[in-house]
Design a protein around this motif. Structure first.
Motif, PDB file in Angstrom:
ATOM      1  N   GLU A 244      10.443 -37.379  57.165  1.00  0.00           N
ATOM      2  CA  GLU A 244      10.411 -35.972  56.771  1.00  0.00           C
ATOM      3  C   GLU A 244      11.206 -35.109  57.740  1.00  0.00           C
ATOM      4  N   GLN A 245      11.110 -35.396  59.035  1.00  0.00           N
ATOM      5  CA  GLN A 245      11.892 -34.642  60.020  1.00  0.00           C
ATOM      6  C   GLN A 245      13.389 -34.855  59.803  1.00  0.00           C
ATOM      7  N   SER A 246      13.770 -36.082  59.453  1.00  0.00           N
ATOM      8  CA  SER A 246      15.184 -36.378  59.173  1.00  0.00           C
ATOM      9  C   SER A 246      15.668 -35.569  57.978  1.00  0.00           C
ATOM     10  N   LEU A 251      18.726 -30.944  55.756  1.00  0.00           N
ATOM     11  CA  LEU A 251      18.797 -29.663  55.052  1.00  0.00           C
ATOM     12  C   LEU A 251      19.549 -28.618  55.868  1.00  0.00           C
ATOM     13  N   VAL A 252      19.469 -28.715  57.174  1.00  0.00           N
ATOM     14  CA  VAL A 252      20.219 -27.806  58.044  1.00  0.00           C
ATOM     15  C   VAL A 252      21.685 -28.218  58.107  1.00  0.00           C
ATOM     16  N   ILE A 253      21.933 -29.531  58.123  1.00  0.00           N
ATOM     17  CA  ILE A 253      23.299 -30.056  58.261  1.00  0.00           C
ATOM     18  C   ILE A 253      24.131 -29.750  57.011  1.00  0.00           C
ATOM     19  N   ILE A 254      23.521 -29.848  55.825  1.00  0.00           N
ATOM     20  CA  ILE A 254      24.280 -29.727  54.565  1.00  0.00           C
ATOM     21  C   ILE A 254      25.056 -28.416  54.470  1.00  0.00           C
ATOM     22  N   ARG A 269      28.985 -28.930  44.811  1.00  0.00           N
ATOM     23  CA  ARG A 269      28.152 -29.642  43.829  1.00  0.00           C
ATOM     24  C   ARG A 269      27.296 -30.703  44.512  1.00  0.00           C
ATOM     25  N   ALA A 270      27.936 -31.575  45.291  1.00  0.00           N
ATOM     26  CA  ALA A 270      27.199 -32.672  45.929  1.00  0.00           C
ATOM     27  C   ALA A 270      26.200 -32.151  46.952  1.00  0.00           C
ATOM     28  N   GLY A 271      26.594 -31.133  47.720  1.00  0.00           N
ATOM     29  CA  GLY A 271      25.700 -30.593  48.739  1.00  0.00           C
ATOM     30  C   GLY A 271      24.475 -29.935  48.140  1.00  0.00           C
TER      31      GLY A 271
END
Length: 733
Positions: A244-246, A251-254, A269-271
């Motif tokens: 879950e942490q990953s 979600l921050v990286i995207i 689209r993919a993100g």
């Protein structure tokens, strides 16, 4: 709502069509899904709202009709400014108008979100002046940009947006990478990880375009998926973070990666799909309908930016992704090779109408090249480039140098293979720009084909596939039942090129393939590549019967080799005073004739007495006769040759192609009085340095009551003659 979002996305898309067509398609869609839509009041109401919403937000693609003029004032920078060579470019918001600004010597460097004071001349973008030609004005209008400004002076800028810091971070990362690796590797990293492919070799770009591999040269959803997959593996397997942490960290990286990668439609689209999947997984959704997620992303992106619908990468990305998701049952079982074949086939079939619409051709063997190069880029190139990028910031220089060397050694060999294969003409299928009815029927057949294939009705699917291919032969065959004679004088600037299509397409001749004289060596064969070839391809022409070269000045014969190589003429027709060694070369002189049924091309000049004349007076001159229609083609002859022809042949013309771009050395009063043309066409460049057409020539034509058409004002000029009637069409009405 599971499964219904797909229907809503379809109704939303219909709002971009003309109102009558959109309403008709909406009605048909409701009838097709009668049980699902009409019998479900809630869904019908939502579908109607979706259609009306898209009608409201879909932009009107109006063009600016005149230059804005001189402007000095405030501009809001709404794009990340880019350096292209020595030129700075960015999109600015000015008085409710979007403008593409170019600056050669900026005094200050703006950022995204900066408020700048500029001095510039705001003008309309260059529009296409020929059928099939790339339309820069339309390209910008599809992004909501109506004006451009060159040589902009930026006086001062202040402020910046929050996003500008991410763009600056990207620039810093790029500079760190380029300082430690070779130019070859960096060019690929810049293209595949940062979305900027300017550094890739032109021959590679051209070859990938030919083989339908261009999607591999830009960041695609596949690239984003590989990147996020690697991130997930690293975070969940090699760190102490929980699953879950990953996910939270991803979600921050995207969004950061979307910005760094240039926020191109496939990346968006993919993100966004990845964000939806992760968020729904936190909500304990056991079964996720990927079609609905993709449909929601499709609608959200268009609501945020309605102009995305007109971007080719957006259309290709969503068309292929929808097709693959809807056919996922077909891709569940089978060997890796069989699944890859199915993916490649489905992808090629769904984008085929778009390929014909935008590029006029497809490569029938591109699916085979995709089978080789898609796995190569997915399994080797992308992981390799990510490893090199990360090693720049983690490992010693020797490790970076080794990875860099290994990548170049492998990758150069793979690139040499595709260059060695070349561009065989047998793999190229030119259809021309398709009729809208053909595209709609193809779409219906494609859906029927996919349904039959998935349901196991293989014989029916086979028959439908034959019908799908047959549609494009109907498109091609329609030209062969057209009884009209067509003559098109292309707008090639201060040069000349004319296309003759004989009735029932019994023959196609190109008269001259001229190039403007340019001092920039990077623009050789610009007319051929940007105007002549696209025009022929847009008409479904991949072979010609003959090329007629009036004479050998650059503005008439500059791309002779190119048209021979690309269109393989059966005859190369020339005056006899040349030294070319070409197969199929036929030298012509006065008195000779070429006939195709009821169409005759009778050559009136040169004769052997013209051998010692200059190249202009050696020009092939011929009259094209069909029924009661007569047109004289004059090359660049002067008054001397004109008067000889006029007095000897006593012509009565419908159309005169004015000699030598309207120079005062031609179009004598004697010629006009003896031939009595109704119309005169001048091929001439806009604001050319020679002052053509000469005012005296225009005055002589006007005094004789002859209608004047000129390519610098009218664009390409087409004459269609059938059953005793001729129709004139100017590209710039």
């Amino acid at each position: 709502m599971k499964g219904n979002w797909f229907i809503l996305s379809l109704t939303f898309m219909l709002g971009y069509l003309p109102l009558g067509v959109g309403v008709l398609m909406f009605t048909l869609l409701c009838l097709v899904w009668k049980k699902k839509v009409i019998n479900n009041p809630y869904l019908f109401l939502m579908a109607s709202f979706s259609f009306l919403l898209s009608l409201i937000i879909s932009p009107n693609l109006d063009y600016a009709v005149e230059d804005y003029g001189y402007y000095e004032g405030a501009v809001k920078v709404i794009s990340d400014p880019e350096i292209d060579g020595e030129q700075l470019k960015f999109i600015g918001q000015m008085e409710r108008q979007k403008v593409y600004f170019y600056s050669n010597e900026p005094n200050v460097n703006p950022h995204h979100g900066s408020s700048c004071i500029v001095k510039s001349y705001i003008q309309t973008p260059n529009a296409a002046t020929n059928p099939g030609q790339f339309n820069y004005q339309q390209y910008l209008a599809n992004q909501g940009i109506l004006y451009v400004s060159f040589d902009t002076e930026i006086l001062k800028c202040q402020g910046r947006s929050f996003l500008s810091h991410f763009f600056e971070w990207r620039y810093v990362i790029q500079q760190n990478i380029i300082n430690q690796i070779s130019e070859q590797s960096y060019a690929w990293i810049n293209a595949l990880l940062f979305g900027q492919r300017e550094g890739l070799p032109n021959d590679i770009i051209k070859s990938f375009q030919y083989w339908g591999l261009s999607h591999l040269l830009a960041i695609s959803g596949l690239h984003v998926g590989i990147f996020l997959g690697l991130c997930y593996v690293v975070l969940s397997k090699w760190t102490r973070l929980t699953i879950e942490q990953s996910k939270w960290l991803i979600l921050v990286i995207i969004p950061i990666y979307i910005i760094i990668a240039g926020a191109q439609p496939p990346v968006l689209r993919a993100g966004l799909m990845a964000i939806f999947v992760i968020v729904l997984s936190f909500m304990k959704q056991s079964k996720l309908d990927v079609t609905d997620i993709l449909s929601i992303v499709f609608m959200v992106l268009l609501i945020v930016d309605p102009y995305l619908m007109y971007q080719l990468s957006f259309q290709f990305s969503f068309a292929v992704t929808f097709a693959l998701i809807l056919s996922r049952k077909l891709l569940k079982n089978g060997s890796w090779l069989m699944i890859s074949l199915k993916v490649s086939l489905i992808s090629q079939l769904v984008i085929l109408p778009l390929q014909f619409y935008y590029f006029y051709f497809t490569n029938v063997l591109s699916f085979a090249m995709n089978l080789i190069y898609v796995p190569y880029f997915s399994i080797l190139v992308l992981p390799f480039l990510l490893s090199i990028t990360l090693s720049v910031f983690i490992f010693p220089d020797k490790v970076v140098a080794f990875l860099d060397y290994a990548f170049i050694m492998i990758h150069e060999k793979m690139m040499k293979v595709i260059l060695l294969i070349g561009e065989p003409s047998f793999a190229q299928w030119v259809v021309g720009q398709p009729n809208l009815v053909i595209m709609v029927v193809y779409g219906i057949l494609f859906l029927w084909f996919m349904y039959s294939w998935e349901a196991g009705y293989l014989k029916r699917a086979g028959v439908i596939s034959i019908l799908m291919v047959g549609l494009w032969y109907i498109q091609l065959g329609s030209h062969y039942i057209d009884k009209s004679l067509k003559i098109t004088v292309l707008d090639v600037g201060q040069a000349e090129s004319i296309v003759i299509e004989l009735p029932n397409r019994s023959g196609i001749y190109v008269v001259d393939v001229g190039e403007e004289i340019r001092f920039n060596s990077g623009h050789e064969h610009k007319n051929f590549n940007d105007i002549i070839k696209p025009y022929l391809w847009s008409k479904g022409i991949s072979r010609i019967d003959g090329i007629i070269i009036s004479h050998y000045d650059t503005d008439h014969a500059g791309s002779l080799k190119q048209i021979i190589n690309h269109f393989q003429p059966k005859l190369i027709i020339s005056h006899p005073f040349q030294s070319l060694e070409l197969s199929k070369l036929v030298t012509i002189q006065e008195g000779m004739q070429i006939s195709h049924g009821d169409v005759q091309m009778k050559f009136l000049s040169p004769n052997f007495d013209d051998e010692n004349h200059d190249e202009n007076n050696r020009s092939l001159v011929f009259i094209l006769k069909y029924d009661d229609f007569d047109m004289l083609f004059t090359g660049d002859i002067t008054n001397e040759i004109e008067e000889r022809i006029a007095q000897k042949y006593r012509l009565d013309l419908d159309v005169l192609k004015v000699a030598h771009h309207g120079s005062n050395t031609s179009t004598s009063e004697t010629l006009l009085k003896e031939t009595n043309p109704h119309m005169a066409i001048i091929s001439v460049g806009d604001q050319n340095r020679y002052g053509h057409p000469d005012p005296e020539v225009l005055e002589r034509l006007t005094n004789e009551g002859i209608r004047i058409l000129r390519t610098d004002e009218d664009g390409s000029i087409s004459i269609k003659y059938v059953d005793g009637h001729s129709t004139l069409k100017r590209f710039n009405p």
